[in-house]
Write a protein that holds these residues in place. Structure first.
Motif, mmCIF file in Angstrom:
data_model
loop_
_atom_site.group_PDB
_atom_site.id
_atom_site.type_symbol
_atom_site.label_atom_id
_atom_site.label_comp_id
_atom_site.label_asym_id
_atom_site.label_seq_id
_atom_site.Cartn_x
_atom_site.Cartn_y
_atom_site.Cartn_z
ATOM 1 N N ALA A 24 12.113 4.096 4.005
ATOM 2 C CA ALA A 24 13.305 3.242 3.993
ATOM 3 C C ALA A 24 13.716 3.033 2.547
ATOM 4 C CB ALA A 24 13.015 1.909 4.656
ATOM 5 N N ARG A 25 14.915 3.368 2.224
ATOM 6 C CA ARG A 25 15.393 3.269 0.846
ATOM 7 C C ARG A 25 16.283 2.044 0.637
ATOM 8 N NH1 ARG A 25 12.573 6.565 -2.313
ATOM 9 N NH2 ARG A 25 12.491 8.701 -1.611
ATOM 10 N N VAL A 26 16.065 1.024 1.429
ATOM 11 C CA VAL A 26 16.858 -0.200 1.304
ATOM 12 C C VAL A 26 15.934 -1.408 1.328
ATOM 13 C CG1 VAL A 26 18.900 0.786 2.377
ATOM 14 C CG2 VAL A 26 17.235 -0.380 3.787
ATOM 15 N N HIS A 27 16.438 -2.508 0.827
ATOM 16 C CA HIS A 27 15.741 -3.788 0.899
ATOM 17 C C HIS A 27 16.074 -4.416 2.248
ATOM 18 C CE1 HIS A 27 14.028 -7.498 -0.573
ATOM 19 N NE2 HIS A 27 15.086 -8.135 -0.088
ATOM 20 N N PRO A 31 16.296 -6.201 10.861
ATOM 21 C CA PRO A 31 15.898 -5.299 11.935
ATOM 22 C C PRO A 31 16.552 -3.937 11.825
ATOM 23 C CG PRO A 31 17.673 -6.648 12.725
ATOM 24 C CD PRO A 31 17.410 -7.045 11.274
ATOM 25 N N ARG A 32 17.107 -3.642 10.675
ATOM 26 C CA ARG A 32 17.946 -2.462 10.450
ATOM 27 C C ARG A 32 17.316 -1.135 10.884
ATOM 28 N NH1 ARG A 32 20.439 -1.905 4.589
ATOM 29 N NH2 ARG A 32 20.544 -4.111 5.063
ATOM 30 N N HIS A 33 16.031 -0.934 10.614
ATOM 31 C CA HIS A 33 15.417 0.364 10.881
ATOM 32 C C HIS A 33 14.737 0.452 12.243
ATOM 33 C CE1 HIS A 33 16.181 2.587 7.213
ATOM 34 N NE2 HIS A 33 16.095 1.428 6.598
ATOM 35 N N GLY A 34 14.698 -0.624 12.998
ATOM 36 C CA GLY A 34 14.144 -0.577 14.332
ATOM 37 C C GLY A 34 12.656 -0.270 14.385
ATOM 38 N N ASN A 35 11.930 -0.610 13.313
ATOM 39 C CA ASN A 35 10.486 -0.384 13.308
ATOM 40 C C ASN A 35 9.814 -1.550 14.013
ATOM 41 O OD1 ASN A 35 7.701 -0.867 11.970
ATOM 42 N ND2 ASN A 35 8.167 1.305 11.599
ATOM 43 N N ILE A 36 9.143 -1.271 15.125
ATOM 44 C CA ILE A 36 8.588 -2.341 15.957
ATOM 45 C C ILE A 36 7.545 -3.172 15.215
ATOM 46 C CG2 ILE A 36 6.769 -1.007 17.095
ATOM 47 C CD1 ILE A 36 7.762 -2.479 19.712
ATOM 48 N N CYS A 37 6.747 -2.544 14.367
ATOM 49 C CA CYS A 37 5.726 -3.291 13.621
ATOM 50 C C CYS A 37 6.371 -4.283 12.658
ATOM 51 C CB CYS A 37 4.823 -2.333 12.869
ATOM 52 S SG CYS A 37 3.574 -3.189 11.895
ATOM 53 N N VAL A 38 7.364 -3.814 11.914
ATOM 54 C CA VAL A 38 8.064 -4.695 10.986
ATOM 55 C C VAL A 38 8.770 -5.810 11.751
ATOM 56 C CG1 VAL A 38 9.947 -4.848 9.307
ATOM 57 C CG2 VAL A 38 8.345 -2.926 9.217
ATOM 58 N N ASN A 39 9.498 -5.436 12.782
ATOM 59 C CA ASN A 39 10.245 -6.437 13.548
ATOM 60 C C ASN A 39 9.322 -7.470 14.186
ATOM 61 O OD1 ASN A 39 12.509 -5.035 12.825
ATOM 62 N ND2 ASN A 39 12.888 -4.181 14.839
ATOM 63 N N ASP A 40 8.236 -7.030 14.800
ATOM 64 C CA ASP A 40 7.306 -7.971 15.436
ATOM 65 C C ASP A 40 6.672 -8.911 14.419
ATOM 66 O OD1 ASP A 40 7.867 -6.859 17.878
ATOM 67 O OD2 ASP A 40 5.919 -5.839 18.093
ATOM 68 N N SER A 51 1.817 -15.329 9.902
ATOM 69 C CA SER A 51 2.056 -14.251 8.952
ATOM 70 C C SER A 51 0.800 -13.391 8.851
ATOM 71 C CB SER A 51 2.446 -14.802 7.581
ATOM 72 O OG SER A 51 1.384 -15.524 7.019
ATOM 73 N N PRO A 52 0.962 -12.136 8.434
ATOM 74 C CA PRO A 52 -0.207 -11.277 8.308
ATOM 75 C C PRO A 52 -1.142 -11.804 7.217
ATOM 76 C CG PRO A 52 1.763 -10.140 7.529
ATOM 77 C CD PRO A 52 2.191 -11.462 8.069
ATOM 78 N N SER A 53 -2.411 -11.467 7.333
ATOM 79 C CA SER A 53 -3.396 -11.938 6.358
ATOM 80 C C SER A 53 -3.335 -11.155 5.056
ATOM 81 C CB SER A 53 -4.800 -11.845 6.951
ATOM 82 O OG SER A 53 -5.084 -10.503 7.289
ATOM 83 N N ARG A 54 -2.604 -10.046 5.067
ATOM 84 C CA ARG A 54 -2.492 -9.208 3.878
ATOM 85 C C ARG A 54 -1.140 -8.493 3.910
ATOM 86 N NH1 ARG A 54 -3.068 -4.312 6.127
ATOM 87 N NH2 ARG A 54 -4.258 -4.169 8.035
ATOM 88 N N ASP A 55 -0.792 -7.837 2.812
ATOM 89 C CA ASP A 55 0.418 -7.019 2.777
ATOM 90 C C ASP A 55 0.267 -5.858 3.750
ATOM 91 O OD1 ASP A 55 1.358 -8.674 0.781
ATOM 92 O OD2 ASP A 55 0.974 -7.258 -0.836
ATOM 93 N N LEU A 56 1.383 -5.390 4.300
ATOM 94 C CA LEU A 56 1.360 -4.290 5.262
ATOM 95 C C LEU A 56 2.164 -3.105 4.755
ATOM 96 C CD1 LEU A 56 2.111 -6.293 8.535
ATOM 97 C CD2 LEU A 56 -0.125 -5.584 7.670
ATOM 98 N N THR A 57 1.726 -1.913 5.098
ATOM 99 C CA THR A 57 2.465 -0.694 4.816
ATOM 100 C C THR A 57 2.563 0.087 6.109
ATOM 101 O OG1 THR A 57 1.620 -0.619 2.552
ATOM 102 C CG2 THR A 57 2.535 1.424 3.442
ATOM 103 N N ARG A 58 3.770 0.474 6.470
ATOM 104 C CA ARG A 58 4.004 1.194 7.715
ATOM 105 C C ARG A 58 4.843 2.433 7.453
ATOM 106 N NH1 ARG A 58 0.145 -1.201 8.918
ATOM 107 N NH2 ARG A 58 0.050 -2.984 10.289
ATOM 108 N N GLN A 59 4.748 3.389 8.353
ATOM 109 C CA GLN A 59 5.554 4.609 8.262
ATOM 110 C C GLN A 59 6.828 4.434 9.086
ATOM 111 O OE1 GLN A 59 4.709 7.189 6.260
ATOM 112 N NE2 GLN A 59 2.978 5.918 5.670
ATOM 113 N N ARG A 60 7.877 5.013 8.637
ATOM 114 C CA ARG A 60 9.166 4.933 9.316
ATOM 115 C C ARG A 60 9.175 5.783 10.545
ATOM 116 N NH1 ARG A 60 14.947 6.610 7.014
ATOM 117 N NH2 ARG A 60 16.101 5.878 8.776
#
Length: 60
Positions: A24-27, A31-40, A51-60
């Motif tokens: 994702a090349r935007v800030h 819900p712009r990218h429809g990524n269920i993990c991010v949205n949830d 909130s999550p206990s740590r920072d998260l990294t997900r694939q698009r």
């Protein structure tokens, strides 16, 4: 992360969390990218403060 791969924009601190969506090349991908993990994750925080206990990294 910016184009150079440097992590930018996340405040440091005990209560802050960063969710990175690779490809994702935007800030503000929710819900712009429809990524269920991010949205949830964001929706859980807005709904009841979970909130999550740590920072998260997900694939698009």
């Amino acid at each position: 992360m910016n184009a150079a791969g440097t992590r930018v924009g996340a405040p440091s601190g005990r209560w802050s969390r960063l969710i990175t969506l690779h490809g994702a090349r935007v800030h503000a991908v929710h819900p712009r990218h429809g990524n269920i993990c991010v949205n949830d994750t964001v929706n859980a925080y807005v709904a009841d403060g979970r909130s999550p206990s740590r920072d998260l990294t997900r694939q698009r």
